[in-house]
Design an enzyme around this catalytic site. Structure first.
Site, PDB file in Angstrom:
ATOM      1  N   HIS A  81       0.823  -1.208   0.000  1.00 29.42           N
ATOM      2  CA  HIS A  81       0.000   0.000   0.000  1.00 29.42           C
ATOM      3  C   HIS A  81       0.860   1.262   0.000  1.00 29.42           C
ATOM      4  O   HIS A  81       2.065   1.222   0.240  1.00 29.42           O
ATOM      5  CB  HIS A  81      -0.921   0.003   1.220  1.00 29.42           C
ATOM      6  CG  HIS A  81      -0.169  -0.136   2.510  1.00 29.42           C
ATOM      7  ND1 HIS A  81       0.539   0.903   3.078  1.00 29.42           N
ATOM      8  CD2 HIS A  81       0.013  -1.204   3.324  1.00 29.42           C
ATOM      9  CE1 HIS A  81       1.114   0.489   4.193  1.00 29.42           C
ATOM     10  NE2 HIS A  81       0.815  -0.791   4.368  1.00 29.42           N
ATOM     11  N   ASP A 347       3.764  -4.779   3.511  1.00 33.97           N
ATOM     12  CA  ASP A 347       5.203  -5.041   3.492  1.00 33.97           C
ATOM     13  C   ASP A 347       5.493  -6.494   3.839  1.00 33.97           C
ATOM     14  O   ASP A 347       6.401  -7.116   3.277  1.00 33.97           O
ATOM     15  CB  ASP A 347       5.945  -4.097   4.449  1.00 33.97           C
ATOM     16  CG  ASP A 347       5.407  -4.130   5.875  1.00 33.97           C
ATOM     17  OD1 ASP A 347       4.277  -4.609   6.093  1.00 33.97           O
ATOM     18  OD2 ASP A 347       6.120  -3.668   6.790  1.00 33.97           O
TER      19      ASP A 347
END
EC number: 3.1.3.2
Length: 464
Positions: A81, A347
């Site tokens: 994101h 991540d």
């Protein structure tokens, strides 16, 4: 309509002497949105010296996707994101600038809504739009791989069930099929058309099973991890950072992370401030920040010492990716028109895939808006058999003419176990599928259990 961003002069230039200077051919020209109208965006909390810019390379090389020997058949893109707010509310969230989900792309909120914990910021939206604009130049303008207008049969979109990943997917798709951030009309598909799995089925990031939690804690005691940390004097470095936080004055920066438990967590919190234009403690120099990112990457990479961490952490998602890839490779009618699958994650999604395939070549924590691409390539001179039914022998023939190329943030990377079998920097599809099987759990529920015998076995491994 947004007035916050003007068109920037910063471009990814075509380089007649070989793209970005790495000898890999020409890059593509993309006009990115980078200039900030400070009157509209910055507030009393912002660092006056802050200038918005991409957090990683935007230089794309065409020959990675199409050349005289191979053609692109299908692509899976896994993203992290965009820039976000902190997930805790220890710092007033009025310091950040956000939009509502209803008016994500075109700002019609009056007054501007307060941010929520972990929400995509305005800059995070622009990050993802820029990623989408790069892919538009590549897949539509240069390669003609995708239709110029959104075709739901060509693109599959899946997101984890968080507002920041859903917003990121929408923003990326707006860049791909919309225009600039100032467009009143959002041209990306609405998030209701995305696949969002219920929480108990989500597998795009590591879930905390008993065994995985045990191994996460145990990995810190692994002899190789301890030795590496001793050689790098990590304890001394950590003390230095904690001292910086201790000495930092509130009027200097609101960022505090004294006594942080992991570098991955530290970097994520730090990014929320630095990458959104908010001041950071003065003692955090460029060298210190760089090492923070490197230590976070080392934490992720330590999972390789217990292969079960990849199997339990990301193996089920690898299974999803591989099933889709194999359907496309064998020309299954269910994916006849499918050309691109977008997976909007975190991540931990990217790091787990990089570690699982032993291809974490980068030295730092995956930055926001990172992309990991699995390209299914096929021999250009191969003529596919015209058959109604795909038999096992035909499937094998098809697979033998296909390869997987992996690109991370627009740079090719290499799957560890496949390096000695590569063809022109790509992993033969048959080998890729074999390697993937080693990461996929055979029975997730059973393999997630932690017995006393398991504990003894793992403890004995770190004591040897």
């Amino acid at each position: 309509m947004f007035s916050y961003f003007r068109k920037s002069q910063q471009k990814v230039e075509e380089n007649q002497n070989g793209g970005g200077g790495d000898g890999r051919g020409s890059g593509i020209k993309v006009e990115l949105q980078t200039n900030i109208n400070s009157r509209d965006l910055k507030n009393e909390h912002s660092d006056p010296k802050f200038k918005f810019s991409p957090l990683r390379s935007t230089d794309v090389h065409l020959e990675d996707y199409d050349n005289e020997k191979y053609k692109l058949k299908f692509i899976q893109i896994v993203t992290r994101h965009g820039r976000r707010t902190p997930e805790s509310n220890r710092t007033p969230l009025t310091m950040w600038m956000c939009n509502s989900m209803d008016h994500l792309i075109s700002n019609k909120d009056s007054p501007r809504p307060n941010c929520n914990p972990g929400q995509l910021t305005v800059l995070g939206i622009v990050d993802q739009i820029n990623v989408g604009k790069i892919y538009r130049k590549l897949f539509i303008d240069h390669l003609g791989f995708l239709d110029s207008q959104y075709n739901k049969d060509q693109i599959f979109i899946r997101s984890t069930n968080t507002t920041r990943t859903i917003s990121s997917a929408r923003s990326l798709m707006h860049g791909l099929y919309g225009g600039s951030f100032t467009d009143e009309q959002e041209k990306s598909p609405h998030h209701s058309s995305f696949l969002v799995k219920p929480d108990n089925e989500e597998n795009m990031y590591p879930r905390n099973s008993k065994k995985l939690v045990f191994l996460k804690n145990l990995i810190k005691q692994h002899p190789k991890v301890i030795k590496e940390n001793q050689l790098s004097e990590l304890e001394k470095f950590t003390e230095k950072i904690n001292k910086i936080f201790e000495n930092s004055k509130p009027e200097e920066s609101s960022f505090r992370a004294r006594g942080f438990r992991s570098y991955a967590g530290l970097v994520n919190s730090f990014d929320c401030f630095r990458n959104n234009g908010l001041p950071i403690p003065k003692g955090l120099t460029k060298d210190i920040i760089q090492r923070m990112y490197e230590e976070s990457a080392k934490e992720f990479k330590s999972a390789r010492y217990f292969p079960e961490m990849s199997i339990l952490g990301i193996g089920r998602f690898v299974d999803d990716l591989n099933k889709e890839l194999k359907l496309k490779a064998r020309n299954d009618p269910s994916v006849k028109d499918l050309k691109l699958s977008l997976y909007s994650g975190h991540d931990t999604t990217l790091a787990a895939l990089l570690v699982g395939y032993d291809m974490y070549e980068d030295k730092i924590h995956p930055v926001t808006s990172s992309t990991l691409e699995f390209l299914l390539m096929q021999d250009k001179d191969y003529k596919e058999p015209e058959v109604v039914k795909i038999t096992k022998s035909i499937e094998k023939e098809l697979i033998n003419h296909q390869y997987v190329k992996v690109i991370y943030n627009h740079k090719p990377i290499h799957i560890g176990p496949c390096k000695d079998k590569e063809v022109d920097g790509m992993c033969p599809l048959s080998e890729f599928l074999k390697i993937s099987q080693s990461i996929i759990p055979t029975n997730y529920d059973e393999q997630s259990k932690l017995t006393q015998l398991d504990k003894k076995r793992y403890l004995s491994l770190i004591e040897d």
